[in-house]
Design a protein around this motif. Sequence first.
Motif, short mmCIF file in Angstrom:
data_model
loop_
_atom_site.label_atom_id
_atom_site.label_comp_id
_atom_site.label_asym_id
_atom_site.label_seq_id
_atom_site.Cartn_x
_atom_site.Cartn_y
_atom_site.Cartn_z
N VAL A 1 4.67 20.13 -14.90
CA VAL A 1 5.90 19.59 -15.47
C VAL A 1 6.84 20.75 -15.78
N ARG A 2 8.09 20.58 -15.38
CA ARG A 2 9.07 21.63 -15.59
C ARG A 2 9.35 21.84 -17.08
N THR A 3 9.56 23.10 -17.48
CA THR A 3 9.89 23.40 -18.87
C THR A 3 11.40 23.30 -19.09
N PHE A 4 11.78 23.13 -20.34
CA PHE A 4 13.20 23.07 -20.68
C PHE A 4 13.89 24.40 -20.41
N GLU A 5 13.17 25.50 -20.57
CA GLU A 5 13.75 26.81 -20.27
C GLU A 5 14.12 26.92 -18.80
N GLU A 6 13.27 26.40 -17.93
CA GLU A 6 13.59 26.41 -16.49
C GLU A 6 14.81 25.54 -16.20
N GLU A 7 14.87 24.36 -16.84
CA GLU A 7 16.03 23.49 -16.66
C GLU A 7 17.31 24.17 -17.14
N LEU A 8 17.25 24.79 -18.31
CA LEU A 8 18.44 25.43 -18.88
C LEU A 8 18.89 26.60 -18.02
N THR A 9 17.93 27.35 -17.48
CA THR A 9 18.30 28.48 -16.60
C THR A 9 19.02 27.98 -15.36
N GLN A 10 18.51 26.90 -14.73
CA GLN A 10 19.18 26.34 -13.56
C GLN A 10 20.56 25.82 -13.91
N PHE A 11 20.66 25.13 -15.06
CA PHE A 11 21.97 24.61 -15.48
C PHE A 11 22.96 25.74 -15.70
N THR A 12 22.54 26.82 -16.34
CA THR A 12 23.44 27.95 -16.59
C THR A 12 23.88 28.59 -15.29
N GLU A 13 22.95 28.76 -14.35
CA GLU A 13 23.31 29.35 -13.06
C GLU A 13 24.30 28.49 -12.29
N LEU A 14 24.11 27.15 -12.33
CA LEU A 14 25.04 26.26 -11.64
C LEU A 14 26.43 26.32 -12.27
N CYS A 15 26.48 26.34 -13.61
CA CYS A 15 27.78 26.43 -14.28
C CYS A 15 28.45 27.77 -13.99
N GLN A 16 27.65 28.84 -13.95
CA GLN A 16 28.20 30.16 -13.63
C GLN A 16 28.81 30.16 -12.23
#
Length: 632
Positions: A408-423
């Motif tokens: 199961v994916r961690t929230f840290e992994e989700e947040l990192t992907q979200f930050t990279e997409l926004c960047q």
Amino acid sequence: MVMRFLFLVHGYPPVEYTGAPLLAHEYATALSSRGFPCAVLYPAFEDISFSRYERKELTATLTLFEVPYAEFRWLEWSVGDSLWFNHRGNNKDQLLRSVVDLCKPDVAVLIDLVNLPTRWIWMLRELHLPIVKLVLNGEDVCGLIEPFDRTRFEPCPVPLRRDECAEQCLQILGPLSSSWSQRTNVETALKKKWQLSRMAFESAFDLILFRSQGLMDMVSQTMPLPLERCAVLEPGVTITSSSPSERRNNSGCVRIGYVGTLSHRKGIPLLVALFGSAELLQREDYELHIYGSGNENLLADLLRANPRVFYHGGYTPEQLPHVFTHLDVGINPSYFEGSQKVLREFLATGLPVISSRVYGASEVLRDGENGLLVDVGDSRGFLRSVLAILNDGALLKRLQEGARRTAVRTFEEELTQFTELCQAVVSSMHHSTHRRIPRSERMRIDPRNSERTSEEERIAMEVLLARQANELQELRATLQEHRDRIVELEKAFDERTSWALRLDKEINEKNAYIAQLQKEFKERTNWALSLARELAERKEYIGKLQREYEDRTRWALELDDLVRERDRTIATLQKEYEERTRWAVALSEERKNILKRQQELYLSLDLLQQRLHRITSGRVYRLLSRLGVVPK
């Protein structure tokens, strides 16, 4: 580059602990802790002044802005706000500009705009802000926010159709306002809503993030999507798997858990019907634990009927690890879901789930491996799955093992992907020399440069005036009722005072009576315990008698076999005795004959001896002896 985020959402904890507000809270808190300045803008739960906003600085990098809600709220907002798209004359738009000027965000993240003006999407574009749209629900394509049939309790068929949606809106919104009881008004509002949603997806949003592939497929079948700007942002979880020793179950029951909002869309009526069925009411090898807030009245009948159902009230995200350690399996009977985060939370703690096949469920659950999948709304299917878990302990252990093996994916992994997409979105906007929306299109949809059609204005004013007239009439009636009520209360006050004195006396008497009842209850409890012990002893004695009865029954059967064998032996002996009797009679007759013959022979012998004597004594004998014939 340190990005600044502006989140727009319909609520925020602690006022509301549901999907979108919790996601906004998790993102804003985590990003601000990483050093990214964040602001969250959301409508007030109660109405506040139209000319200002409430600002709350939680930390140096996290600020909340509470603004007035739109002209319509909740279900009425879903169809009515589109009619106010080009409306001018209030300060809500200026409030958004003030928040943006104050925060100076680099990107705007639209989690949802429920209870907020839809026109703010294009205002953000005019303010040169890139927009990241998170799709958690169906408010962009559904006239009632969630594509869920509230009359038949089933998800709306895909692709969504405006005529079917209008029919649902008429049934639900018609009683709220006379304006929404007219089909033309509803269809006009839905047509405008779908036009705005399609325009926003095609040209206003720089990045569209769906929480599951199933939800993305549903929206794409209803309206065209720019797939090059769409992606799936899989939810992550913050809780970790607990060891089997932490989840030790000493009760001997299978502990089933529901975690979520108490609402029709979440399948609470199905849950009530399931655990109120005769098949489960007569069993005692399970417990159902319900955690969540919402419409608690939906559980009233079930809690009265089934003593093995326990309602624990609402919870906070911090309490979830403790909640999951007291469960063996989860259940999710939802009719519509967008992200399925709760399924991932169950699996992350090693708990299998019995879930309906809502959007995104099959992306994380594998039927028969780490959970059981049931068709949406299939109550008999849920019953079969629950009975399978209760009847087959090996199946439950196999599913628990499969859940523990599930990554199961961690929230840290989700947040990192979200930050990279926004960047990436912010960088592309900074390097872009043109805007995504053509100027001609912006002129057509910008609230500052467009004119409302007379038909739209008439319908919007009719809706607003009807609401205001209804509210005024209700207020007048309420005021008169309050006046009459005050007179009644003044008259009843003295009566209530004397009644209170009498009541106080009665309470003292009843307290004494209650003490007596408590004493009697304690005595009866002891008597009941003694009866229970006597009953246990009698059950043991009955068991002993039953075992002795079975032993004696077997002995009687064996004795019966021996008696039948003895009877056969006696019959054989009687037959042999008769034969031997006949043989003895024959021998007796023969013996008599022999004795008679013997007597006759003895007589003959005597005669012969006499004759021989005469012969030997005569001359003949002498002659014969001389001749040597007979001895001398």
